[in-house]
Design a protein around this motif. Structure first.
Motif, PDB file in Angstrom:
ATOM      1  N   ALA A   1      12.911   0.168   4.229  1.00 16.92           N
ATOM      2  CA  ALA A   1      13.863  -0.815   4.413  1.00 16.92           C
ATOM      3  C   ALA A   1      13.889  -1.909   3.392  1.00 16.92           C
ATOM      4  N   ALA A   2      12.598  -2.288   2.793  1.00 14.70           N
ATOM      5  CA  ALA A   2      12.537  -3.217   1.788  1.00 14.70           C
ATOM      6  C   ALA A   2      11.953  -2.736   0.830  1.00 14.70           C
ATOM      7  N   PRO A   3      12.580  -1.750  -0.317  1.00 12.52           N
ATOM      8  CA  PRO A   3      11.737  -1.291  -1.275  1.00 12.52           C
ATOM      9  C   PRO A   3      11.315  -2.457  -2.079  1.00 12.52           C
ATOM     10  N   PRO A   4      10.159  -1.913  -2.911  1.00 11.16           N
ATOM     11  CA  PRO A   4       9.369  -3.049  -3.697  1.00 11.16           C
ATOM     12  C   PRO A   4      10.367  -3.114  -5.029  1.00 11.16           C
ATOM     13  N   ARG A   5      10.227  -4.412  -5.784  1.00 10.04           N
ATOM     14  CA  ARG A   5      10.795  -4.557  -6.909  1.00 10.04           C
ATOM     15  C   ARG A   5      10.085  -4.132  -8.181  1.00 10.04           C
TER      16      ARG A   5
ATOM     17  N   ALA B   1       2.751  12.704  10.084  1.00  9.29           N
ATOM     18  CA  ALA B   1       2.538  11.140  10.278  1.00  9.29           C
ATOM     19  C   ALA B   1       3.128  10.521   9.283  1.00  9.29           C
ATOM     20  N   GLN B   2       3.258  10.947   8.095  1.00 11.93           N
ATOM     21  CA  GLN B   2       3.912  10.083   6.908  1.00 11.93           C
ATOM     22  C   GLN B   2       5.425  10.104   7.279  1.00 11.93           C
ATOM     23  N   ILE B   3       5.982  11.161   7.695  1.00  5.03           N
ATOM     24  CA  ILE B   3       7.228  11.355   8.039  1.00  5.03           C
ATOM     25  C   ILE B   3       7.682  10.393   9.128  1.00  5.03           C
ATOM     26  N   GLU B   4       6.919  10.221  10.142  1.00  4.64           N
ATOM     27  CA  GLU B   4       7.247   9.617  11.170  1.00  4.64           C
ATOM     28  C   GLU B   4       7.301   8.047  10.867  1.00  4.64           C
ATOM     29  N   GLU B   5       6.221   7.811   9.919  1.00  2.00           N
ATOM     30  CA  GLU B   5       5.851   6.112   9.552  1.00  2.00           C
ATOM     31  C   GLU B   5       7.089   5.786   8.801  1.00  2.00           C
TER      32      GLU B   5
ATOM     33  N   VAL C   1       0.845  -0.947  -0.108  1.00  2.00           N
ATOM     34  CA  VAL C   1       0.049   0.071   0.030  1.00  2.00           C
ATOM     35  C   VAL C   1       0.931   1.162   0.020  1.00  2.00           C
ATOM     36  N   ASN C   2       0.655   2.227  -0.811  1.00  2.00           N
ATOM     37  CA  ASN C   2       1.390   3.476  -1.003  1.00  2.00           C
ATOM     38  C   ASN C   2       1.258   4.472   0.036  1.00  2.00           C
ATOM     39  N   ALA C   3       2.261   5.115   0.523  1.00  2.00           N
ATOM     40  CA  ALA C   3       2.312   5.973   1.292  1.00  2.00           C
ATOM     41  C   ALA C   3       1.194   7.194   1.237  1.00  2.00           C
ATOM     42  N   PHE C   4       0.975   7.293  -0.102  1.00  4.57           N
ATOM     43  CA  PHE C   4      -0.077   8.365  -0.367  1.00  4.57           C
ATOM     44  C   PHE C   4      -1.349   7.804  -0.493  1.00  4.57           C
ATOM     45  N   HIS C   5      -1.761   6.721   0.294  1.00  8.16           N
ATOM     46  CA  HIS C   5      -3.008   6.169   0.246  1.00  8.16           C
ATOM     47  C   HIS C   5      -4.349   6.890   0.418  1.00  8.16           C
TER      48      HIS C   5
ATOM     49  N   ARG D   1      15.760   9.023   2.388  1.00  8.62           N
ATOM     50  CA  ARG D   1      14.809   9.931   3.455  1.00  8.62           C
ATOM     51  C   ARG D   1      13.634  10.169   2.579  1.00  8.62           C
ATOM     52  N   PHE D   2      12.418   9.828   3.216  1.00 11.80           N
ATOM     53  CA  PHE D   2      11.059   9.818   2.538  1.00 11.80           C
ATOM     54  C   PHE D   2      10.738  11.440   2.320  1.00 11.80           C
ATOM     55  N   ALA D   3      11.071  12.271   2.998  1.00 13.38           N
ATOM     56  CA  ALA D   3      10.815  13.930   3.000  1.00 13.38           C
ATOM     57  C   ALA D   3      12.052  14.571   2.272  1.00 13.38           C
ATOM     58  N   ALA D   4      13.023  13.830   1.879  1.00  9.47           N
ATOM     59  CA  ALA D   4      14.127  14.751   1.398  1.00  9.47           C
ATOM     60  C   ALA D   4      13.486  15.539   0.283  1.00  9.47           C
ATOM     61  N   LYS D   5      14.321  16.694   0.036  1.00  8.07           N
ATOM     62  CA  LYS D   5      14.427  17.745  -0.995  1.00  8.07           C
ATOM     63  C   LYS D   5      15.530  17.863  -1.822  1.00  8.07           C
TER      64      LYS D   5
END
Length: 286
Positions: free
Chosen positions: A117-121, A187-191, A72-76, A170-174
């Motif tokens: 930690a385990a990126p999808p293929r 919440a997305q950053i913490e998850e 499930v995507n982080a932007f669900h 990093r999820f929220a990197a720019k």
């Protein structure tokens, strides 16, 4: 590449990645020999386009599940109603101008969910509506760069230098000096805490190494001073997206595109604007 199935054919592109698949109907269960041939082609070409598909959400999910576990995507919040595993990648709006999907997905070079930690293929993207110009030519191509071919092109000294390095994703990197178009929540950053992956990452199935770094996604390299690390990340990122490594996909309605995240990076070109319509469904498979 062909099998005994009538009409089945795989046509590779002239780029280091990319192939088109003809003569299959993904709304039905593929024969084992056809499925296995597609898997072999995916290992080889990293990006497959199944042309002329007509899929329901259930059919897309059935094919995705045959490939592996769906993530499930982080932007669900942009998921298709009743189908939390299907992300709506769309610029469609309601009557009050509110977005009906994730309009800016893929608008910068990246590899999907490297911050985990385990990126999808695999990522799968199915085209329902494709924007067009006044002459009817499709807009909004997606570009894929072979991070494996880029690794192969490195000189021996650079290969030795990066052999045991770990980059911090990093999820929220720019990207430095560039504001990302997608807003994220606390919440997305913490998850999604920082993840570490090899700069020269072996493919989880084939073992072929690819460069697994991207400026705007990676904030540093373990054990390396920040300035030196960012300079190396920039250099490798620029190499990956050189024209010689790129396949450009021109979308058509009914395309089901599948790409190999450990082997390629991609970007969706935003050369269209509402009311030019773009609507797609996406699944992500471990």
């Amino acid at each position: 590449m062909t099998t005994g199935s009538p009409g089945f054919e795989i046509r590779p592109s002239s780029a280091p990645v990319g192939a088109e698949v003809f003569g299959v109907d993904l709304s039905a269960l593929l024969p084992d020999e056809v499925f296995e041939a597609c898997e072999a082609a995916f290992d080889r070409y990293s990006v497959l386009c199944f042309r002329g598909q007509s899929l329901t959400p259930d059919a897309l999910l059935a094919f995705s599940r045959r490939l592996g576990e769906i993530k499930v995507n982080a932007f669900h919040q942009h998921a298709l109603e009743g189908f939390p595993e299907v992300l709506k990648v769309s610029n469609l709006q309601d009557g009050e101008g509110r977005a009906l999907g994730y309009a800016d997905a893929g608008s910068h070079w990246h590899t999907d969910m490297s911050y985990t930690a385990a990126p999808p293929r695999r990522t799968l993207l199915y085209a329902l509506e494709v924007p067009q110009d006044e002459s009817g030519e499709p807009l909004g191509p997606t570009l894929f760069a072979s991070a494996a071919a880029a690794y192969d092109a490195l000189d021996k000294e650079t290969r030795a230098r990066i052999e045991n390095l770990q980059a911090v994703h990093r999820f929220a990197a720019k990207e430095r000096g560039v504001k990302k178009p997608v807003a994220v929540t606390r919440a997305q950053i913490e998850e999604n805490p920082d993840a570490r992956h090899p700069v020269a990452r072996p493919h989880p199935k084939t073992g072929r190494k690819a460069l697994y770094v991207r400026k705007g996604e990676c904030i540093g390299i373990d054990g390396m001073e920040e300035g030196e690390a960012l300079a190396l990340i920039d250099r490798l990122s620029d190499l990956i997206v050189e024209e010689r490594f790129i396949y450009r996909h021109r979308w058509a309605i009914g395309d089901l595109l599948m790409w190999d995240n450990p082997a390629v990076q991609h970007i969706a070109i935003r050369d269209y604007e509402w009311p030019q319509r773009r609507s797609m469904w996406r699944t992500t498979v471990r």
